[in-house]
Design a protein around this motif. Sequence first.
Motif, PDB file in Angstrom:
ATOM      1  N   GLU A 165       0.869  -1.170   0.000  1.00 16.27           N
ATOM      2  CA  GLU A 165       0.000   0.000   0.000  1.00 16.27           C
ATOM      3  C   GLU A 165       0.906   1.220   0.000  1.00 16.27           C
ATOM      4  OE1 GLU A 165      -2.986   0.025   3.043  1.00 16.27           O
ATOM      5  OE2 GLU A 165      -3.087  -2.165   3.072  1.00 16.27           O
ATOM      6  N   VAL A 166       0.537   2.256  -0.766  1.00 14.41           N
ATOM      7  CA  VAL A 166       1.433   3.405  -0.930  1.00 14.41           C
ATOM      8  C   VAL A 166       0.720   4.702  -0.587  1.00 14.41           C
ATOM      9  CG1 VAL A 166       2.910   4.687  -2.518  1.00 14.41           C
ATOM     10  CG2 VAL A 166       2.721   2.194  -2.734  1.00 14.41           C
ATOM     11  N   VAL A 167       1.386   5.503   0.237  1.00 20.61           N
ATOM     12  CA  VAL A 167       0.986   6.883   0.509  1.00 20.61           C
ATOM     13  C   VAL A 167       2.017   7.767  -0.181  1.00 20.61           C
ATOM     14  CG1 VAL A 167       0.545   8.630   2.265  1.00 20.61           C
ATOM     15  CG2 VAL A 167       0.023   6.220   2.735  1.00 20.61           C
ATOM     16  N   SER A 168       1.565   8.718  -0.975  1.00 22.22           N
ATOM     17  CA  SER A 168       2.476   9.505  -1.798  1.00 22.22           C
ATOM     18  C   SER A 168       2.326  10.991  -1.504  1.00 22.22           C
ATOM     19  CB  SER A 168       2.203   9.236  -3.282  1.00 22.22           C
ATOM     20  OG  SER A 168       3.114   9.916  -4.098  1.00 22.22           O
ATOM     21  N   ALA A 169       3.425  11.622  -1.067  1.00 21.05           N
ATOM     22  CA  ALA A 169       3.424  13.060  -0.807  1.00 21.05           C
ATOM     23  C   ALA A 169       3.676  13.782  -2.126  1.00 21.05           C
ATOM     24  CB  ALA A 169       4.491  13.417   0.208  1.00 21.05           C
ATOM     25  N   VAL A 170       2.688  14.538  -2.582  1.00 15.23           N
ATOM     26  CA  VAL A 170       2.733  15.179  -3.897  1.00 15.23           C
ATOM     27  C   VAL A 170       2.163  16.587  -3.817  1.00 15.23           C
ATOM     28  CG1 VAL A 170       2.532  12.997  -5.149  1.00 15.23           C
ATOM     29  CG2 VAL A 170       0.460  14.240  -4.518  1.00 15.23           C
ATOM     30  N   GLY A 171       2.336  17.340  -4.910  1.00 16.23           N
ATOM     31  CA  GLY A 171       1.664  18.621  -5.042  1.00 16.23           C
ATOM     32  C   GLY A 171       0.241  18.417  -5.517  1.00 16.23           C
ATOM     33  N   PRO A 172      -0.604  19.446  -5.398  1.00 17.66           N
ATOM     34  CA  PRO A 172      -2.018  19.299  -5.765  1.00 17.66           C
ATOM     35  C   PRO A 172      -2.220  18.894  -7.218  1.00 17.66           C
ATOM     36  CG  PRO A 172      -1.450  21.616  -5.368  1.00 17.66           C
ATOM     37  CD  PRO A 172      -0.317  20.807  -4.877  1.00 17.66           C
ATOM     38  N   GLN A 173      -1.281  19.267  -8.099  1.00 19.75           N
ATOM     39  CA  GLN A 173      -1.419  18.919  -9.514  1.00 19.75           C
ATOM     40  C   GLN A 173      -1.274  17.423  -9.759  1.00 19.75           C
ATOM     41  OE1 GLN A 173       1.145  20.550  -8.184  1.00 19.75           O
ATOM     42  NE2 GLN A 173       3.043  19.559  -8.842  1.00 19.75           N
TER      43      GLN A 173
END
Length: 300
Positions: A165-173
């Motif tokens: 399972e993956v949680v990904s820290a990203v920008g809103p785009q």
Amino acid sequence: MSNAVVMNGYGPPSVLRWAEVPVPEPAEGQIRIRVKAAGISPTDLAIRSGALRFPLGDPAVLGYEVAGTVDAVGPGVTGTAVGDEVGAFLLGRGGYAEYALASVWAHKPASVSWTDAAAIPGSVEAAARVLRRLRIVQGERLLVLGGGGSVGLIAVQLALTMGAEVVSAVGPQDDALTEELGAVPVRYGAALVSAVRASGPVDAVFDAAGTGVLADAVALAGGPERVITLSDHDAARFGVVLSGPTVEHAADAVSEGLRLFAEGRLRIKERYLLPMPDAAEAHRLLESREVRSRIILTLE
């Protein structure tokens, strides 16, 4: 003689110039590639600016990943011949050039373009290497910091195929793509820790961004043992591994990445193309953030 983008000392993008250089000769276990396209990585920008310094070679030519046609084969090379189409990861740099030497390469599927093939080798090598070192297994929960970047995006997808399972820290785009891939998007900033914890505990953290969040990463993973960063040089202060390129498994990773892309099972960051002699402008565009896509340098 041939041409390459030569780095004339450390400094602003203007230190890069298109110049004549000798045609390199492949050594034991190397091939020479007639380059069609070359990728630009954040490491290239750090080296050019002087933020990252080590012996550069003469001529000093940046570039860790290329795609092109095999032009010459060195002693000891088997299974690859002149004329083969390949994607390569260049541990010794040299990709911004008409000819490059490689000791890590994979055959390019015919359906993969030169520009796409040049965008894959370095990113997939880094993603696969760190996931292997983190010992990610099915059912675990992984946090990827920088999941919208070239390496992070591939790491998210590889981890998902491994059953994590993956949680990904990203920008809103990047929220929509993250969710489409099957990961949980979270945002950087003061609320990062609480947002991740609200979605559940994590077993490991892959820092593909190097944005000074190792304290949060260690807290979320319950210690530094399963936190790895690609570029945060404060790693030792937090007891975290700073992972660099290795030869072992690299060719397999490049081959797998090209294969998955050809099969439509791997997404990569959007590409922006510029002619190779315009490498200085490419660096300027990336540093000014006028372009957020992956810039690929091309040769006719």
